[in-house]
Design an enzyme around this catalytic site. Structure first.
Site, PDB file in Angstrom:
ATOM      1  N   GLU A 142       0.813  -1.216   0.000  1.00  8.86           N
ATOM      2  CA  GLU A 142       0.000   0.000   0.000  1.00  8.86           C
ATOM      3  C   GLU A 142       0.851   1.273   0.000  1.00  8.86           C
ATOM      4  O   GLU A 142       0.543   2.252   0.674  1.00  8.86           O
ATOM      5  CB  GLU A 142      -0.990  -0.052   1.164  1.00  8.86           C
TER       6      GLU A 142
ATOM      7  N   GLU B 128     -13.558  -9.075   7.592  1.00  9.94           N
ATOM      8  CA  GLU B 128     -12.252  -8.541   7.998  1.00  9.94           C
ATOM      9  C   GLU B 128     -11.653  -9.549   8.974  1.00  9.94           C
ATOM     10  O   GLU B 128     -12.271  -9.865   9.991  1.00  9.94           O
ATOM     11  CB  GLU B 128     -12.421  -7.158   8.646  1.00  9.94           C
TER      12      GLU B 128
ATOM     13  N   GLU C 286      -8.832   4.644  -0.665  1.00 15.01           N
ATOM     14  CA  GLU C 286      -9.045   4.930   0.756  1.00 15.01           C
ATOM     15  C   GLU C 286      -7.967   5.819   1.363  1.00 15.01           C
ATOM     16  O   GLU C 286      -8.232   6.588   2.278  1.00 15.01           O
ATOM     17  CB  GLU C 286      -9.149   3.617   1.545  1.00 15.01           C
TER      18      GLU C 286
ATOM     19  N   HIS D 255     -18.890  -8.795   4.364  1.00 18.52           N
ATOM     20  CA  HIS D 255     -17.505  -8.405   4.669  1.00 18.52           C
ATOM     21  C   HIS D 255     -16.911  -9.301   5.741  1.00 18.52           C
ATOM     22  O   HIS D 255     -17.521  -9.520   6.785  1.00 18.52           O
ATOM     23  CB  HIS D 255     -17.478  -6.945   5.146  1.00 18.52           C
TER      24      HIS D 255
ATOM     25  N   GLU E  25      -5.787  -6.548   1.130  1.00 20.60           N
ATOM     26  CA  GLU E  25      -4.518  -6.903   1.798  1.00 20.60           C
ATOM     27  C   GLU E  25      -4.101  -8.353   1.568  1.00 20.60           C
ATOM     28  O   GLU E  25      -3.528  -8.986   2.472  1.00 20.60           O
ATOM     29  CB  GLU E  25      -4.571  -6.597   3.321  1.00 20.60           C
TER      30      GLU E  25
ATOM     31  N   GLU F  85      -7.276  -5.910  -3.695  1.00 20.98           N
ATOM     32  CA  GLU F  85      -6.721  -4.572  -3.480  1.00 20.98           C
ATOM     33  C   GLU F  85      -5.207  -4.710  -3.708  1.00 20.98           C
ATOM     34  O   GLU F  85      -4.743  -4.480  -4.812  1.00 20.98           O
ATOM     35  CB  GLU F  85      -7.077  -4.098  -2.069  1.00 20.98           C
TER      36      GLU F  85
HETATM   37  C1  NOJ Z   1      -8.826  -1.894   4.739  1.00 21.69           C
HETATM   38  C2  NOJ Z   1      -9.578  -2.113   3.467  1.00 21.69           C
HETATM   39  O1  NOJ Z   1      -8.776  -1.783   2.360  1.00 21.69           O
HETATM   40  C3  NOJ Z   1     -10.829  -1.292   3.510  1.00 21.69           C
HETATM   41  O2  NOJ Z   1     -11.502  -1.378   2.283  1.00 21.69           O
HETATM   42  C4  NOJ Z   1     -11.677  -1.725   4.672  1.00 21.69           C
HETATM   43  O3  NOJ Z   1     -12.771  -0.854   4.771  1.00 21.69           O
HETATM   44  C5  NOJ Z   1     -10.903  -1.681   5.969  1.00 21.69           C
HETATM   45  N1  NOJ Z   1      -9.646  -2.334   5.840  1.00 21.69           N
HETATM   46  C6  NOJ Z   1     -11.660  -2.338   7.100  1.00 21.69           C
HETATM   47  O4  NOJ Z   1     -11.734  -3.709   6.886  1.00 21.69           O
HETATM   48 CA    CA Z   2      -6.322  -1.712   2.318  1.00 20.05          CA
END
Ligand code: NOJ
Ligand code: CA
Length: 703
Positions: A173, A415, A508, A413, A484, A502
């Site tokens: 990134e 995460e 972002e 989602h 990620e 990504e």
């Molecule tokens: C990083 C991700 O790139 C983003 O899209 C996401 O909203 C946040 N992490 C939270 O998971």
């Molecule tokens: Ca990210």
């Protein structure tokens, strides 16, 4: 299964020791040549383009742990060559039909060890470059082993201009650096602190895809294809000789890869042309991946999507239920906890579903729907999320039903906070729940230091994890967008449910850091996107954050018209419609382009391109006669001429141009745009002005 039109010409020769070295191979059009040699028992390869050196003799081979005589004086055991010329049709993509045409050389080497070892190197020479991979065949003296290092080098032999990001086993990134090879170390010192989990490698290390340009104007792109059960490759340059050497991401105890023969490594890829546009049009990496392994692909659908996402990145709502976790808070000083409101509520999600449905979008991403967010950020904790328990204000079942009734999927989602072990335990249950509720798309995320502790995002263990998630998701008929992950290497050909990733600096960063400079999106297609589609999240209409947060200096480094162009210049079969619904409602005329633009294509023509400066791309929407064009610039204003000679002869087209207003610029007046309509044909050449940090978008409809 896909039907292949296969016209394979096979000629194979079996030559033991006898033939003269080096062995040469030419690309089908004769413009690229490869030379394989054994230099005192050490294998090397070199590459020429139109008679000029691209790679001077470069190293091939491995150092294996505790097998010190591996590779000691190789000799050629056997050598074969063949030619292939076939076409295939991707499940979705930039073009309808892809030609796979190459000449192949396969050399099997045997070392001089008392218990001899074998290794095979396969070179495929296409008209747009070279791919090669190693195979460890099944053999008595080499069965289970550990790779201490891969020795493959790329001897560029001159101080080329390169577009690069620093070597790092945990993140991609970074903003891009443009420099000479000799300047890598001094440039890499200036690093942006906004990246959550970075493990930079000191020295002249860079990541791939690496874009280079020689003084003679030859563009060289180095990357890899089909990264499976092996760590990701970075490159370390010798800044005097300009030879780059492979550095593999290591594991928790410092090893690189655990192998059981027979085994094939990923392909090493070198795309070459003296025309930058041809680099972007190359399908070499896809051609080196295996055909689709998914037999019923009917559920895989490219789409545009909206989402409960930007709100949290701007700090106007939060991921967690209690209202204290937004990216802006975390990004600014890492400490401030500002109370605002939870984003993923039933009511808010309904609003997004209605908005998607009214405008023809296929998905609604919802982040912050499940428990765990109160605990997620930067803790290196193993069990944070369970991926199935919603917060009390989110009716997961009812909302999925509501979305489905409108022909929309909720993009669920997941995460993981980097805790892959925890995700491994929940994956099956979570995917079953998605099946039960009818959500067939998922966005995963790996923000944070990896668990198993000591592993990196790019190591062999995590590469296997990401691939396991994609194949498991495929078994559940779920499409995946991964954030990620390790950077893509064309595996979406084999698993077309792997829609996008990504694995680079996305939009972002513009919301909570110094952001992405205006040149950023002119470099991404030459670097990260060479390996596969990117979930960049274009489409911002409100450019400055101060609109929401008085005094905020963050902004998207773009004009509004450029945001439209990105739907065409940054290829992905899933594209987010990123801004808040009210910002689109206020500018319906410009929003029309986002509603119209396709996400799946029959043809693509890169009309103009130079990395770091500009890109103009035209794409023909799937099963139509309509084209969409995007043009973008870096921080400079320019006049670009769009040549419509790619249109059908004798036909008229209605053209709508969405362009920067005369007084627009990314910093002073980013939201000013102008829309013009006219009729064009194959003979039209149209001049368009692009503002500083600006762009234009066009829709071209056959009349
Ligand atoms: C990083 C991700 O790139 C983003 O899209 C996401 O909203 C946040 N992490 C939270 O998971
Ligand atoms: Ca990210």
């Amino acid at each position: 299964m896909k039907k292949f039109i296969l016209t394979t010409l096979l000629f194979s020769l079996l030559l033991c020791f006898a033939f003269a070295e080096p062995i040469n191979l030419k690309s089908p059009d004769g413009l690229i040549s490869l030379s394989f040699d054994l230099n005192n028992g050490n294998p090397t390869y070199g590459l020429n383009y139109k008679g000029k050196p691209v790679l001077e003799p470069s190293v091939l081979g491995f150092k294996l742990k505790d097998i010190n005589d591996f590779g000691n004086k190789f000799s050629i055991e056997k050598s074969e060559s063949k030619s292939v010329n076939e076409t295939w049709n991707p499940t979705w993509g930039e073009v309808k039909t892809i030609r796979n045409q190459y000449n192949e050389l396969t050399v099997t080497l045997k070392d001089n060890a008392p218990k001899a070892h074998l290794i095979t190197i396969t070179f495929r020479l296409f008209n747009d470059g070279l791919g090669f991979r190693y195979t460890f065949p099944e053999q008595e003296n080499l069965q289970h082993f550990i790779v201490e290092n891969e020795l493959t080098s790329f001897n560029l032999n001159d101080d080329h201009k390169i577009w690069w990001i620093p070597g790092d086993f945990d993140t991609n990134e970074y903003a891009y650096y443009t420099s000479k090879i000799s300047e890598i170390v001094s440039m890499a010192k200036k690093r942006d602190g906004a990246i959550f989990t970075a493990t930079p490698i000191e020295g002249a290390f860079v990541q791939t895809p690496l874009m280079a340009k020689s003084k003679e104007g030859i563009y060289i792109n180095i990357h890899e294809a089909a990264l499976v059960n092996y760590p990701c490759m970075d490159i370390k340059f010798d800044v005097n000789s300009f030879e780059g050497t492979t550095t593999l991401a290591s594991d928790a105890v410092g090893n690189k890869a655990y192998i059981r023969a027979p085994f094939q490594t990923p392909w090493r890829t070198i795309v070459v042309s003296d025309d930058a546009r041809k680099i972007l049009e190359s399908k070499l990496i896809l051609n080196l991946n295996e055909p689709s392994k998914i037999s019923d692909e009917s559920w895989i659908k490219p789409m545009k999507y909206v989402g409960i996402w930007l709100e949290m990145h701007l700090g106007v709502s939060t991921w967690d239920y209690a209202g204290s976790q937004s990216a802006s808070d975390a990004g600014s000083d890492g400490k401030t906890v500002k109370k605002t409101k939870h984003g993923a509520t039933t009511e808010n999600t309904k609003k997004y579903i209605d908005f998607a449905s009214a405008n023809g979008f296929g998905g609604v991403l919802v982040e912050g729907w499940n428990t765990g967010w109160e605990d997620w950020f930067g803790k290196w904790k193993e069990d944070v999320f369970d991926f199935v328990t919603p917060y009390p204000d989110f009716d997961v079942k009812g909302l999925n039903q509501y979305a489905r009734s409108k022909g929309i999927t909720i993009i669920t989602h997941h995460e993981t906070s980097g805790s892959a072990t925890n995700y491994e335990r929940w994956m099956d249950t979570a995917y079953r729940q998605m099946n039960a509720y009818g959500s067939n798309a998922l966005k995963s995320g790996y923000v944070g230091k990896i668990i198993p502790r000591g592993e990196y995002h790019d190591g062999q263990w995590m590469v296997n994890h990401y691939n396991r998630a994609i194949t498991k998701a495929a078994n559940h008929q779920i499409m995946v967008v991964a954030h990620e992950p390790v950077r893509p290497t064309g595996l979406h050909r084999t698993y077309p449910n792997f829609m996008a990733a990504e694995a680079a600096r996305g939009q972002e960063f513009n919301f909570w850091s110094e952001g992405n400079p205006p040149e950023h999106e002119t470099i991404l297609p030459f670097t990260r996107i060479m390996g596969g589609p990117m979930d960049y999240t274009p489409g911002m209409f409100k450019i400055k954050k101060s609109y929401y947060v008085p005094g905020a200096i963050e902004q998207v480094h773009t004009t509004l018209a450029k945001q439209l162009a990105l739907y065409v210049t940054l290829y992905s079969p899933v594209q987010m419609v990123t801004d808040l619904p009210e910002n689109y409602q206020a500018k319906q005329d410009a929003f029309q382009f986002i509603k119209d633009v396709a996400v799946d294509w029959d043809d693509t023509k890169v009309l103009l391109a130079e990395p770091g400066e500009y890109i103009v791309t035209a794409r023909k929407a799937k099963n139509t006669n309509n084209w969409f064009i995007g043009g973008i610039s870096d921080e400079n204003e320019r006049e670009m001429t769009v040549d419509f000679s790619f249109l059908d002869k004798g036909k008229k087209y209605e053209l709508i141009v969405y362009k920067d207003a005369v007084d627009a610029s990314w910093d002073n007046n980013p939201e000013a745009y102008k829309i013009e309509k006219m009729v064009v044909n194959q003979k039209t050449k149209l001049k368009v002005k692009i503002a500083r940090g600006g762009g234009f978008a066009m829709s071209v409809k056959m009349q």
